[in-house]
Write a protein that holds these residues in place. Structure first.
Motif, PDB file in Angstrom:
ATOM      1  N   GLY A  54       5.407 -10.476 -12.952  1.00 27.42           N
ATOM      2  CA  GLY A  54       4.387 -10.457 -13.999  1.00 27.42           C
ATOM      3  C   GLY A  54       3.007 -10.051 -13.551  1.00 27.42           C
ATOM      4  N   SER A  55       2.073 -11.009 -13.564  1.00 26.32           N
ATOM      5  CA  SER A  55       0.675 -10.703 -13.255  1.00 26.32           C
ATOM      6  C   SER A  55       0.454 -10.381 -11.787  1.00 26.32           C
ATOM      7  CB  SER A  55      -0.219 -11.872 -13.670  1.00 26.32           C
ATOM      8  OG  SER A  55       0.100 -13.011 -12.911  1.00 26.32           O
ATOM      9  N   LYS A  56       1.459 -10.591 -10.952  1.00 25.70           N
ATOM     10  CA  LYS A  56       1.334 -10.242  -9.530  1.00 25.70           C
ATOM     11  C   LYS A  56       1.633  -8.761  -9.292  1.00 25.70           C
ATOM     12  CE  LYS A  56       2.232 -14.875  -7.935  1.00 25.70           C
ATOM     13  NZ  LYS A  56       3.136 -15.744  -7.203  1.00 25.70           N
ATOM     14  N   LEU A  57       1.850  -8.026 -10.387  1.00 28.78           N
ATOM     15  CA  LEU A  57       2.053  -6.576 -10.296  1.00 28.78           C
ATOM     16  C   LEU A  57       0.799  -5.871 -10.800  1.00 28.78           C
ATOM     17  CD1 LEU A  57       5.689  -6.222 -11.678  1.00 28.78           C
ATOM     18  CD2 LEU A  57       4.942  -6.201  -9.293  1.00 28.78           C
ATOM     19  N   HIS A  58       0.364  -4.886 -10.048  1.00 32.76           N
ATOM     20  CA  HIS A  58      -0.806  -4.096 -10.438  1.00 32.76           C
ATOM     21  C   HIS A  58      -0.386  -2.667 -10.729  1.00 32.76           C
ATOM     22  CE1 HIS A  58      -4.278  -6.605  -8.513  1.00 32.76           C
ATOM     23  NE2 HIS A  58      -3.468  -7.349  -9.246  1.00 32.76           N
ATOM     24  N   LEU A  59      -1.220  -1.970 -11.471  1.00 32.35           N
ATOM     25  CA  LEU A  59      -1.015  -0.558 -11.751  1.00 32.35           C
ATOM     26  C   LEU A  59      -1.658   0.226 -10.604  1.00 32.35           C
ATOM     27  CD1 LEU A  59       0.273   1.138 -13.955  1.00 32.35           C
ATOM     28  CD2 LEU A  59      -1.931   1.175 -15.119  1.00 32.35           C
ATOM     29  N   CYS A  60      -0.862   0.993  -9.884  1.00 31.89           N
ATOM     30  CA  CYS A  60      -1.345   1.731  -8.714  1.00 31.89           C
ATOM     31  C   CYS A  60      -1.738   3.155  -9.104  1.00 31.89           C
ATOM     32  CB  CYS A  60      -0.258   1.772  -7.645  1.00 31.89           C
ATOM     33  SG  CYS A  60       0.332   0.133  -7.165  1.00 31.89           S
ATOM     34  N   HIS A  61      -2.788   3.662  -8.453  1.00 29.97           N
ATOM     35  CA  HIS A  61      -3.301   5.007  -8.741  1.00 29.97           C
ATOM     36  C   HIS A  61      -3.433   5.821  -7.463  1.00 29.97           C
ATOM     37  CE1 HIS A  61      -4.830   2.489 -12.012  1.00 29.97           C
ATOM     38  NE2 HIS A  61      -4.775   3.577 -12.751  1.00 29.97           N
ATOM     39  N   ASP A  62      -3.367   7.123  -7.599  1.00 27.87           N
ATOM     40  CA  ASP A  62      -3.660   8.038  -6.508  1.00 27.87           C
ATOM     41  C   ASP A  62      -5.175   8.189  -6.455  1.00 27.87           C
ATOM     42  OD1 ASP A  62      -4.385  10.660  -5.337  1.00 27.87           O
ATOM     43  OD2 ASP A  62      -2.217  10.869  -5.091  1.00 27.87           O
ATOM     44  N   ARG A  63      -5.787   7.883  -5.339  1.00 25.02           N
ATOM     45  CA  ARG A  63      -7.255   7.935  -5.213  1.00 25.02           C
ATOM     46  C   ARG A  63      -7.818   9.334  -5.446  1.00 25.02           C
ATOM     47  NH1 ARG A  63     -10.303   3.499  -5.645  1.00 25.02           N
ATOM     48  NH2 ARG A  63      -9.112   1.830  -4.749  1.00 25.02           N
ATOM     49  N   GLU A  64      -7.084  10.350  -5.018  1.00 19.71           N
ATOM     50  CA  GLU A  64      -7.599  11.712  -5.115  1.00 19.71           C
ATOM     51  C   GLU A  64      -7.499  12.292  -6.515  1.00 19.71           C
ATOM     52  OE1 GLU A  64      -5.814  14.111  -2.085  1.00 19.71           O
ATOM     53  OE2 GLU A  64      -6.377  12.696  -0.509  1.00 19.71           O
ATOM     54  N   THR A  65      -6.412  12.020  -7.206  1.00 19.00           N
ATOM     55  CA  THR A  65      -6.191  12.631  -8.522  1.00 19.00           C
ATOM     56  C   THR A  65      -6.443  11.679  -9.683  1.00 19.00           C
ATOM     57  OG1 THR A  65      -3.857  12.004  -8.613  1.00 19.00           O
ATOM     58  CG2 THR A  65      -4.396  14.114  -7.542  1.00 19.00           C
ATOM     59  N   GLY A  66      -6.418  10.378  -9.424  1.00 19.48           N
ATOM     60  CA  GLY A  66      -6.551   9.392 -10.488  1.00 19.48           C
ATOM     61  C   GLY A  66      -5.251   9.164 -11.243  1.00 19.48           C
ATOM     62  N   GLN A  67      -4.218   9.894 -10.856  1.00 20.03           N
ATOM     63  CA  GLN A  67      -2.913   9.780 -11.521  1.00 20.03           C
ATOM     64  C   GLN A  67      -2.286   8.411 -11.252  1.00 20.03           C
ATOM     65  OE1 GLN A  67      -0.170  12.830 -10.343  1.00 20.03           O
ATOM     66  NE2 GLN A  67       1.493  11.999 -11.541  1.00 20.03           N
ATOM     67  N   VAL A  68      -1.678   7.848 -12.281  1.00 15.43           N
ATOM     68  CA  VAL A  68      -0.986   6.571 -12.147  1.00 15.43           C
ATOM     69  C   VAL A  68       0.296   6.784 -11.348  1.00 15.43           C
ATOM     70  CG1 VAL A  68       0.195   4.721 -13.402  1.00 15.43           C
ATOM     71  CG2 VAL A  68      -1.932   5.665 -14.294  1.00 15.43           C
ATOM     72  N   LEU A  69       0.488   5.957 -10.317  1.00 25.03           N
ATOM     73  CA  LEU A  69       1.693   6.036  -9.494  1.00 25.03           C
ATOM     74  C   LEU A  69       2.793   5.130 -10.030  1.00 25.03           C
ATOM     75  CD1 LEU A  69      -0.007   5.902  -5.972  1.00 25.03           C
ATOM     76  CD2 LEU A  69       0.837   7.932  -7.178  1.00 25.03           C
ATOM     77  N   GLY A  70       2.398   4.032 -10.663  1.00 21.61           N
ATOM     78  CA  GLY A  70       3.356   3.067 -11.194  1.00 21.61           C
ATOM     79  C   GLY A  70       2.928   1.656 -10.837  1.00 21.61           C
ATOM     80  N   LEU A  71       3.831   0.718 -10.976  1.00 17.05           N
ATOM     81  CA  LEU A  71       3.543  -0.678 -10.663  1.00 17.05           C
ATOM     82  C   LEU A  71       3.775  -0.954  -9.186  1.00 17.05           C
ATOM     83  CD1 LEU A  71       5.318  -2.340 -13.703  1.00 17.05           C
ATOM     84  CD2 LEU A  71       2.851  -2.165 -13.337  1.00 17.05           C
ATOM     85  N   GLY A  72       2.971  -1.856  -8.654  1.00  9.69           N
ATOM     86  CA  GLY A  72       3.127  -2.251  -7.257  1.00  9.69           C
ATOM     87  C   GLY A  72       2.710  -3.692  -7.069  1.00  9.69           C
ATOM     88  N   HIS A  73       3.012  -4.222  -5.900  1.00  6.38           N
ATOM     89  CA  HIS A  73       2.587  -5.580  -5.582  1.00  6.38           C
ATOM     90  C   HIS A  73       1.064  -5.645  -5.615  1.00  6.38           C
ATOM     91  CE1 HIS A  73       6.411  -5.124  -3.185  1.00  6.38           C
ATOM     92  NE2 HIS A  73       6.682  -6.210  -3.888  1.00  6.38           N
ATOM     93  N   ALA A  74       0.520  -6.729  -6.120  1.00  2.15           N
ATOM     94  CA  ALA A  74      -0.936  -6.901  -6.166  1.00  2.15           C
ATOM     95  C   ALA A  74      -1.522  -6.797  -4.761  1.00  2.15           C
ATOM     96  CB  ALA A  74      -1.282  -8.245  -6.792  1.00  2.15           C
ATOM     97  N   ALA A  75      -0.869  -7.417  -3.778  1.00  2.00           N
ATOM     98  CA  ALA A  75      -1.377  -7.389  -2.404  1.00  2.00           C
ATOM     99  C   ALA A  75      -1.447  -5.961  -1.862  1.00  2.00           C
ATOM    100  CB  ALA A  75      -0.503  -8.251  -1.500  1.00  2.00           C
ATOM    101  N   CYS A  76      -0.485  -5.142  -2.202  1.00  2.00           N
ATOM    102  CA  CYS A  76      -0.465  -3.749  -1.729  1.00  2.00           C
ATOM    103  C   CYS A  76      -1.611  -2.971  -2.373  1.00  2.00           C
ATOM    104  CB  CYS A  76       0.869  -3.093  -2.056  1.00  2.00           C
ATOM    105  SG  CYS A  76       2.280  -3.950  -1.333  1.00  2.00           S
ATOM    106  N   ASN A  77      -1.804  -3.163  -3.672  1.00  2.00           N
ATOM    107  CA  ASN A  77      -2.855  -2.459  -4.405  1.00  2.00           C
ATOM    108  C   ASN A  77      -4.236  -2.893  -3.930  1.00  2.00           C
ATOM    109  OD1 ASN A  77      -4.598  -2.423  -7.252  1.00  2.00           O
ATOM    110  ND2 ASN A  77      -3.370  -0.608  -6.862  1.00  2.00           N
ATOM    111  N   LEU A  78      -4.437  -4.179  -3.737  1.00  2.00           N
ATOM    112  CA  LEU A  78      -5.731  -4.679  -3.287  1.00  2.00           C
ATOM    113  C   LEU A  78      -6.016  -4.265  -1.843  1.00  2.00           C
ATOM    114  CD1 LEU A  78      -5.612  -8.213  -4.927  1.00  2.00           C
ATOM    115  CD2 LEU A  78      -6.924  -6.211  -5.668  1.00  2.00           C
ATOM    116  N   SER A  79      -4.977  -4.199  -1.036  1.00  2.00           N
ATOM    117  CA  SER A  79      -5.140  -3.738   0.344  1.00  2.00           C
ATOM    118  C   SER A  79      -5.579  -2.283   0.374  1.00  2.00           C
ATOM    119  CB  SER A  79      -3.820  -3.913   1.110  1.00  2.00           C
ATOM    120  OG  SER A  79      -3.935  -3.395   2.399  1.00  2.00           O
ATOM    121  N   GLU A  80      -4.996  -1.471  -0.487  1.00  2.00           N
ATOM    122  CA  GLU A  80      -5.378  -0.061  -0.567  1.00  2.00           C
ATOM    123  C   GLU A  80      -6.834   0.055  -1.010  1.00  2.00           C
ATOM    124  OE1 GLU A  80      -6.463   3.656  -2.109  1.00  2.00           O
ATOM    125  OE2 GLU A  80      -6.172   1.926  -3.408  1.00  2.00           O
TER     126      GLU A  80
END
Length: 100
Positions: A54-80
């Motif tokens: 649930g809420s532990k999933l974040h929407l991940c983006h490509d930093r260069e293009t802004g394109q949505v990559l999909g859902l990912g672990h919150a920890a992975c997204n925040l680390s990025e």
């Protein structure tokens, strides 16, 4: 310190962001409730994500293009996000040094 629930969100995390995340959550449900972390560098022991997270999933983006990559672990997204912010901070510090 907890995040403020009364603080207005930035435009990039407004209604469109919430709708896109909801669409990805629905797609995850339709895929049997199991998917793969979309962040480029996954910090979890497994790339497996589930609807139950649930809420532990974040929407991940490509930093260069802004394109949505999909859902990912919150920890992975925040680390990025932290790696990106630190790189920007280091870049700014490097241009500010005065060795004179």
């Amino acid at each position: 310190m907890s995040w403020s629930t009364t603080r207005p969100r930035s435009e990039k995390y407004g209604r469109a962001h919430a709708q896109t995340r909801a669409q990805h959550m629905q797609a995850l449900r339709e895929a049997g409730g199991v998917g793969r972390c979309a962040e480029r560098i996954c910090r979890a022991s497994s790339r497996r994500i589930t609807v139950a997270m649930g809420s532990k999933l974040h929407l991940c983006h490509d930093r260069e293009t802004g394109q949505v990559l999909g859902l990912g672990h919150a920890a992975c997204n925040l680390s990025e996000a932290a790696r990106y912010a630190r790189a920007k901070q280091t870049e700014a510090e490097a241009t500010r040094l005065d060795w004179g």
